[in-house]
Design an enzyme around this catalytic site. Structure first.
Site, PDB file in Angstrom:
ATOM      1  N   LYS A 186       0.845  -1.199   0.000  1.00  0.00           N
ATOM      2  CA  LYS A 186       0.000   0.000   0.000  1.00  0.00           C
ATOM      3  C   LYS A 186       0.878   1.246   0.000  1.00  0.00           C
ATOM      4  CE  LYS A 186      -3.606   2.294   2.588  1.00  0.00           C
ATOM      5  NZ  LYS A 186      -4.524   2.313   3.708  1.00  0.00           N
ATOM      6  N   GLU A 192      10.463  -4.708   4.533  1.00  0.00           N
ATOM      7  CA  GLU A 192      10.514  -6.136   4.177  1.00  0.00           C
ATOM      8  C   GLU A 192      10.228  -6.307   2.680  1.00  0.00           C
ATOM      9  OE1 GLU A 192       8.857  -4.843   6.683  1.00  0.00           O
ATOM     10  OE2 GLU A 192       8.966  -6.092   8.482  1.00  0.00           O
ATOM     11  N   ARG A 247      -5.343  -4.387   5.852  1.00  0.00           N
ATOM     12  CA  ARG A 247      -5.919  -5.692   6.224  1.00  0.00           C
ATOM     13  C   ARG A 247      -7.319  -5.906   5.639  1.00  0.00           C
ATOM     14  NH1 ARG A 247      -4.878  -2.330  10.327  1.00  0.00           N
ATOM     15  NH2 ARG A 247      -6.556  -1.510  11.623  1.00  0.00           N
ATOM     16  N   GLU A 332      -4.985  -6.469  14.735  1.00  0.00           N
ATOM     17  CA  GLU A 332      -4.466  -5.152  14.333  1.00  0.00           C
ATOM     18  C   GLU A 332      -5.599  -4.122  14.372  1.00  0.00           C
ATOM     19  OE1 GLU A 332      -2.686  -4.072  10.282  1.00  0.00           O
ATOM     20  OE2 GLU A 332      -0.872  -4.540  11.381  1.00  0.00           O
ATOM     21  N   LYS A 492       9.153  -0.717  14.316  1.00  0.00           N
ATOM     22  CA  LYS A 492       9.728  -0.379  13.000  1.00  0.00           C
ATOM     23  C   LYS A 492      10.795   0.700  13.173  1.00  0.00           C
ATOM     24  CE  LYS A 492       5.632  -0.916  10.069  1.00  0.00           C
ATOM     25  NZ  LYS A 492       4.709  -0.211   9.199  1.00  0.00           N
TER      26      LYS A 492
HETATM   27  O1  LIG Z   1       1.052  -2.718   2.241  1.00  0.00           O
HETATM   28  P1  LIG Z   1       2.141  -2.110   3.046  1.00  0.00           P
HETATM   29  O2  LIG Z   1       2.092  -0.608   3.017  1.00  0.00           O
HETATM   30  O3  LIG Z   1       3.487  -2.625   2.611  1.00  0.00           O
HETATM   31  O4  LIG Z   1       1.926  -2.508   4.555  1.00  0.00           O
HETATM   32  C1  LIG Z   1       1.955  -3.837   4.971  1.00  0.00           C
HETATM   33  C2  LIG Z   1       1.378  -4.018   6.341  1.00  0.00           C
HETATM   34  O5  LIG Z   1       2.101  -3.257   7.288  1.00  0.00           O
HETATM   35  C3  LIG Z   1       1.239  -2.706   8.270  1.00  0.00           C
HETATM   36  O6  LIG Z   1       1.164  -1.349   8.061  1.00  0.00           O
HETATM   37  C4  LIG Z   1       1.719  -3.011   9.655  1.00  0.00           C
HETATM   38  O7  LIG Z   1       3.061  -2.772   9.799  1.00  0.00           O
HETATM   39  C5  LIG Z   1      -0.100  -3.369   8.001  1.00  0.00           C
HETATM   40  O8  LIG Z   1      -1.164  -2.642   8.456  1.00  0.00           O
HETATM   41  C6  LIG Z   1      -0.054  -3.551   6.524  1.00  0.00           C
HETATM   42  O9  LIG Z   1      -0.992  -4.483   6.087  1.00  0.00           O
END
Ligand SMILES: O=P(O)(O)OC[C@H]1O[C@](O)(CO)[C@@H](O)[C@@H]1O
Length: 529
Positions: A186, A192, A247, A332, A492
């Site tokens: 998103k 990661e 989510r 969450e 984080k």
């Molecule tokens: O889609 P992104 O922005 O990589 O986020 C991944 C996940 O990390 C979070 O923000 C939690 O760290 C979740 O809410 C989300 O689903």
């Protein structure tokens, strides 16, 4: 239930199942094996009224900015409302945008599936690797597994963990020539995902050269500027919007790997199923409204009975990732300690959610569920029929186990019953005295059951939407914001600062003694290699 046990309640009321179960089409929710009575249900309805559940539900569907800490609307329901009236957010018609992205996804999925959009060497794509984490992984990974009987496209793999072992082991059996990566994030900043995406890029570049990247990468994100910087071609980038929480995003372009594997038609059935559940949640009276009922029971268990956890046990192997998916969806969303006005929550909020598929869980942790010192409500899910008619006898056995477990939780076994059974088997009275207490089951342990006809795309959509709205109902009763996730931030931030310390570029001296000690030990273990 103020008086007596569930066993007594069932004996006294032959209509208990009819009273405490409800259906929506072929989906049934049975909560008669929870320790509730008519007074409990009436009390719970009052709690819902006091929390203005109906008003808050309307605000969500209308696109009001109910995620108050991020000033965002919460409109995952708009992602599956493809026929009804659209919702306008900040002057944008969500429906028009949703349909435009869905059409683009469909065209891309068809091109990959047919081989029209081939890899750089002209070979057909046989494997998709989705790189994402949290909501950009758990939803599509769970759905991919659940819809295995509908797969007729490329295989879908999921890489989420920053642990290099994950991408290493996934790529091991794959060929760069026939692999498509979907970078799903998103924010397009999640460390990661970006780290794994870089590893994947190098893997493709090494085998096929830089110019091959365009044919082997696609992206899904709300941050289109960052995707462009990464170098993914414009016509392979699928957007979504800040009114879709991570989510809650499996219905958006985050579902692209699912669509490629099962085809746009099955993906559409999945969305339609969710929309049906949205309509049910929006319009059904409280006493027949499955998400409301599921939420009320959840609130009752957590706040009144003070149960710390709930176990989700799908007697459906293809839902084996559902507990992991629900862990994020539920914890969450509702693992919060402050209410909407920023004051401390006066009641417990979201429970610990965990589980494994039945029958496997029975042979692992059901001992604790039956005889442990804590009561943990169990949620069973099961399909009346499987996808393998030739294995019906196995499905019957699966269902018998599911029903037996919920009966055992409810009924239990008294000391007298345990003794009588043992004596009937011819055991010596002295042994009976010694062992019988160990064979007592307290019973009166709550469970509920969700039954459906068959795990097809539409049913899966309804089930997931049911759980999404249940989380909303409980969050409303807890009076918290279910749509932010500040609790993931601190770790984080600290990880960013700790990386140079782990790498040995900075000293650990100004860290707490435990962290410094652990870093020192890691360095010592590495130097001994
Ligand atoms: O889609 P992104 O922005 O990589 O986020 C991944 C996940 O990390 C979070 O923000 C939690 O760290 C979740 O809410 C989300 O689903």
């Amino acid at each position: 239930m103020a008086k007596g046990t569930m066993r007594e309640a069932f004996a006294a009321d032959p209509k208990r199942f009819e009273t405490f179960s409800a259906t929506d089409g072929d989906l049934l929710l049975d909560w008669s094996k929870c320790a509730v009575d008519a007074d409990t249900m009436a009390m719970l309805e009052k709690v819902a009224d006091a929390a203005d559940l109906e008003g808050r539900r309307a605000a969500m569907f209308e696109g009001k900015k109910i995620n108050i800490t991020e000033n965002r609307a919460v409109l995952h329901t708009a992602l599956r409302n493809l026929t009804g009236k659209g919702v306008v957010v900040d002057g944008q018609d969500t429906k028009a945008e949703v349909i435009a992205v869905l059409d683009a996804m469909g065209a891309f999925a068809d091109a990959i599936r047919s081989g029209k959009a081939a890899g750089a060497t002209g070979k057909k794509i046989t494997d998709i690797v989705n790189i994402g984490i949290g909501g950009s992984d758990l939803g599509p990974a769970m759905v991919t597994l659940a819809l295995a009987p509908y797969h007729d496209g490329p295989r879908a793999h999921y890489v989420s963990n920053v642990d290099g072992a994950h991408i290493h082991d996934t790529l091991k059996g794959l060929s760069p020539e026939t692999t498509l990566f979907i970078v799903a994030s998103k924010t397009f900043t999640t460390v990661e995902t970006m780290t794994n995406a870089e590893t994947a890029r190098k893997w493709v570049e090494k085998a096929l050269g830089k110019e091959a990247i365009g044919k082997h990468f696609a992206a899904v994100s709300t941050a289109l500027d960052l995707v462009a910087k990464f170098g993914i071609e414009q016509d392979r980038v699928f957007g979504f919007w800040d009114w879709v929480g991570g989510r809650y995003s499996v219905w958006s372009a985050i579902g692209l790997p699912v669509m490629i594997s099962v085809g746009p038609r099955n993906f559409r059935a999945f969305l339609d199923g969710a929309h049906e559940m949205d309509e049910h949640f929006r319009t059904a009276p409280m006493r027949k409204n499955l998400p409301v009922l599921l939420g009320l029971i959840g609130w009752w268990h957590r706040v009144v009975c003070k149960y710390p956890a709930r176990a989700v046990i799908p007697y459906d192997q293809r839902l084996s990732r559902l507990p992991a998916y629900l862990q994020q969806l539920d914890m969450e969303s509702n693992g919060k300690s402050v209410t909407l006005d920023g004051t401390a929550a006066a009641t417990p909020t979201g429970p610990l959610v965990w589980g494994e598929p039945g029958t496997n869980g029975q042979h692992a942790f059901f001992q604790l569920l039956h005889q442990g010192t804590d009561f943990i409500p169990v949620e069973f899910l099961a399909a009346a029929t499987g996808h393998e008619p030739e294995l019906k006898h196995q499905h019957d056995l699966l269902l018998a186990n599911c029903l037996a477990q919920s009966e055992a939780f409810m009924k239990g076994r008294t000391l007298e019953e345990a003794r009588a059974q043992m004596l009937a088997k011819g055991m010596k009275p002295a042994d009976v005295d010694r062992i019988a207490p160990h064979r007592v089951f307290s019973g009166n342990r709550p469970s509920l059951t969700i039954l459906y006809r068959k795990l097809d795309p539409r049913t899966l959509g309804r089930l997931i939407a049911l759980y999404e709205h249940r989380v909303f109902v409980e969050g409303t009763l807890f009076n918290i914001n279910s749509f932010d996730q500040w609790g993931v931030e601190l770790g984080k931030e600290l990880a960013t600062g700790l990386l140079p310390v782990v790498e040995g570029k900075e000293t650990a001296a100004n860290r707490d003694a435990s962290t410094a000690g652990l870093v020192g030990h890691i360095h010592q273990l590495r130097s001994a290699e």
